[in-house]
Motif scaffolding. Structure first.
Motif, PDB file in Angstrom:
ATOM      1  N   HIS A   1     -88.798 -35.896-131.351  1.00  0.00           N
ATOM      2  CA  HIS A   1     -89.124 -35.388-130.011  1.00  0.00           C
ATOM      3  C   HIS A   1     -87.913 -34.692-129.392  1.00  0.00           C
ATOM      4  CE1 HIS A   1     -92.910 -38.046-129.090  1.00  0.00           C
ATOM      5  NE2 HIS A   1     -93.019 -37.343-130.197  1.00  0.00           N
ATOM      6  N   ALA A   2     -86.736 -35.304-129.525  1.00  0.00           N
ATOM      7  CA  ALA A   2     -85.532 -34.714-128.930  1.00  0.00           C
ATOM      8  C   ALA A   2     -85.192 -33.377-129.580  1.00  0.00           C
ATOM      9  CB  ALA A   2     -84.368 -35.690-129.047  1.00  0.00           C
ATOM     10  N   ALA A   3     -85.597 -33.205-130.852  1.00  0.00           N
ATOM     11  CA  ALA A   3     -85.304 -31.956-131.571  1.00  0.00           C
ATOM     12  C   ALA A   3     -86.401 -30.911-131.368  1.00  0.00           C
ATOM     13  CB  ALA A   3     -85.157 -32.257-133.063  1.00  0.00           C
ATOM     14  N   SER A   4     -87.451 -31.254-130.648  1.00  0.00           N
ATOM     15  CA  SER A   4     -88.622 -30.368-130.586  1.00  0.00           C
ATOM     16  C   SER A   4     -88.483 -29.270-129.531  1.00  0.00           C
ATOM     17  CB  SER A   4     -89.876 -31.195-130.282  1.00  0.00           C
ATOM     18  OG  SER A   4     -89.854 -31.638-128.937  1.00  0.00           O
ATOM     19  N   VAL A   5     -89.198 -28.196-129.765  1.00  0.00           N
ATOM     20  CA  VAL A   5     -89.287 -27.114-128.777  1.00  0.00           C
ATOM     21  C   VAL A   5     -89.924 -27.649-127.496  1.00  0.00           C
ATOM     22  CG1 VAL A   5     -90.427 -24.910-128.286  1.00  0.00           C
ATOM     23  CG2 VAL A   5     -89.469 -25.358-130.559  1.00  0.00           C
ATOM     24  N   GLU A   6     -90.944 -28.488-127.642  1.00  0.00           N
ATOM     25  CA  GLU A   6     -91.721 -28.948-126.484  1.00  0.00           C
ATOM     26  C   GLU A   6     -90.861 -29.699-125.474  1.00  0.00           C
ATOM     27  OE1 GLU A   6     -92.602 -29.103-129.598  1.00  0.00           O
ATOM     28  OE2 GLU A   6     -94.755 -28.806-129.895  1.00  0.00           O
ATOM     29  N   TYR A   7     -89.969 -30.562-125.923  1.00  0.00           N
ATOM     30  CA  TYR A   7     -89.157 -31.344-124.985  1.00  0.00           C
ATOM     31  C   TYR A   7     -87.958 -30.554-124.443  1.00  0.00           C
ATOM     32  CZ  TYR A   7     -91.587 -35.828-124.940  1.00  0.00           C
ATOM     33  OH  TYR A   7     -92.506 -36.829-124.713  1.00  0.00           O
ATOM     34  N   ALA A   8     -87.620 -29.424-125.097  1.00  0.00           N
ATOM     35  CA  ALA A   8     -86.639 -28.452-124.569  1.00  0.00           C
ATOM     36  C   ALA A   8     -85.330 -29.104-124.109  1.00  0.00           C
ATOM     37  CB  ALA A   8     -87.271 -27.671-123.419  1.00  0.00           C
ATOM     38  N   VAL A   9     -84.830 -30.053-124.883  1.00  0.00           N
ATOM     39  CA  VAL A   9     -83.640 -30.812-124.474  1.00  0.00           C
ATOM     40  C   VAL A   9     -82.446 -29.902-124.195  1.00  0.00           C
ATOM     41  CG1 VAL A   9     -81.898 -32.357-125.465  1.00  0.00           C
ATOM     42  CG2 VAL A   9     -84.307 -33.024-125.476  1.00  0.00           C
TER      43      VAL A   9
ATOM     44  N   GLU B   1     -81.079 -43.945-126.675  1.00  0.00           N
ATOM     45  CA  GLU B   1     -79.901 -43.211-127.180  1.00  0.00           C
ATOM     46  C   GLU B   1     -80.057 -41.718-126.887  1.00  0.00           C
ATOM     47  OE1 GLU B   1     -79.597 -44.046-131.367  1.00  0.00           O
ATOM     48  OE2 GLU B   1     -79.299 -46.196-130.956  1.00  0.00           O
ATOM     49  N   GLN B   2     -81.244 -41.197-127.156  1.00  0.00           N
ATOM     50  CA  GLN B   2     -81.496 -39.777-126.876  1.00  0.00           C
ATOM     51  C   GLN B   2     -81.410 -39.504-125.375  1.00  0.00           C
ATOM     52  OE1 GLN B   2     -81.665 -37.493-129.065  1.00  0.00           O
ATOM     53  NE2 GLN B   2     -82.128 -38.588-130.966  1.00  0.00           N
TER      54      GLN B   2
END
Ligand SMILES: C[S@@+](CC[C@H](N)C(=O)[O-])C[C@H]1O[C@@H](n2cnc3c(N)ncnc32)[C@H](O)[C@@H]1O
Length: 286
Positions: A32-40, A101-102
């Motif tokens: 999720h943290a690496a995903s486009v959708e969550y745009a971290v 952690e993320q």
């Protein structure tokens, strides 16, 4: 969650549910943290950036500057950091250490002063203390992991200070009860609408973001809670309902192939969307 579940049911001992779900969420946090959708990355590079979820509700949130806020089931912290950017003094709580952690890494990169605590949501008062918060924020795939909505509402009420406010934006229980997209395009009620003693067990290969990660912790235990059950639980916990708005959109593609993406970034059923309450915002005050 509806939309990517094949709906395969297994038997599981109810006592195992928290561990089962925690393992599933631990595995999702990294992808999720690496995903486009969550745009971290955008939180690090754009000081004003806030999540689409929080942006959607800005008119209903109002001015939250200076409020002591807690975000229950905060996941990787994108909404928590967004609320912090709007001026609330935020604490995020989740039972997944990898999600936290993320979340901590995100807050640090975003320059946001947010405390993240590890806890089962039902233990939140023991950990954080009673009457400490002006705002309890939660939603978008949070309540369905909890077996007992009345117990959850009592936790919320205990966390709030007098005049404190509960704010939920959540997938609608009618949406959660729908079958996965069907070839005939029908919206079919397949799963419980009302809270049930036993969870519904799902075995899903993926998650709700685009990822190449191959998941191994795929079995989850989930519960639905009817809208009336949620409202009654909130009222019986001693809160006063101040808002209940049902929306015709939802922040994730809940029914792939059957939804359009809107300019707001939200998703809506393409065919006669007026049939389906997609999500809701609820507010209540102590
Ligand atoms: C879909 S996320 C919701 C968060 C937020 N809407 C988002 O998308 O970032 C669900 C979160 O609930 C957490 N969770 C599930 N059951 C929990 C429980 N019993 N106690 C605390 N956290 C829980 C998971 O670890 C996960 O991070």
């Amino acid at each position: 969650m509806t939309g990517y579940r094949p709906g395969v049911c297994h038997s599981v001992r109810v006592g195992d549910w928290a561990e089962l779900n925690r393992r599933n969420w631990d595995e999702r946090a990294g992808p999720h943290a690496a995903s486009v959708e969550y745009a971290v990355e955008r939180y690090a590079t754009e000081p004003e950036f806030i999540s689409d979820v929080v942006r959607f509700d800005l008119p209903r949130l109002g001015d939250i500057r200076g409020l002591r806020g807690v975000h229950l089931q905060c996941h990787i912290g994108t909404d928590t950091v967004s609320l912090s950017r709007l001026g609330a003094r935020m604490t995020g709580l989740d039972f997944s250490t990898t999600a936290l952690e993320q979340a901590r890494a995100l807050a640090q990169r975003a320059g946001a002063d947010v405390e993240f605590v590890h806890a089962e949501v039902y233990d939140a008062v023991d950990l954080l203390g009673a009457g400490r918060f002006d705002l309890v924020f939660t939603g978008i795939g949070a309540l369905g992991w909890l077996p007992d909505i009345r117990r959850w509402a009592r936790v919320v009420a205990d966390l709030l200070a007098p005049d404190g406010r509960l704010f939920i934006r959540e997938g609608h229980p009618v949406l959660w009860a729908l079958d996965s997209p069907r070839p005939d395009g029908l919206l079919a009620l397949e799963y419980p609408y009302f809270e049930s003693a036993e969870p519904t067990i799902f075995d899903e290969p993926g998650t709700y973001v685009e990822t190449t990660h191959e998941f191994t912790q795929t079995v989850t235990a989930e519960w639905n809670h009817g809208l009336g059950e949620i409202v009654t639980a909130v009222l019986d916990a001693g809160l006063r309902l101040t808002m209940l708005v049902e929306h015709d959109s939802v922040p994730w593609e809940a029914l792939p192939t059957q939804m359009d993406r809107l300019p707001s970034g939200e998703y809506r059923v393409r065919d006669r969307p007026e049939r389906l309450p997609h999500s809701y915002t609820l507010q209540a005050v102590k």
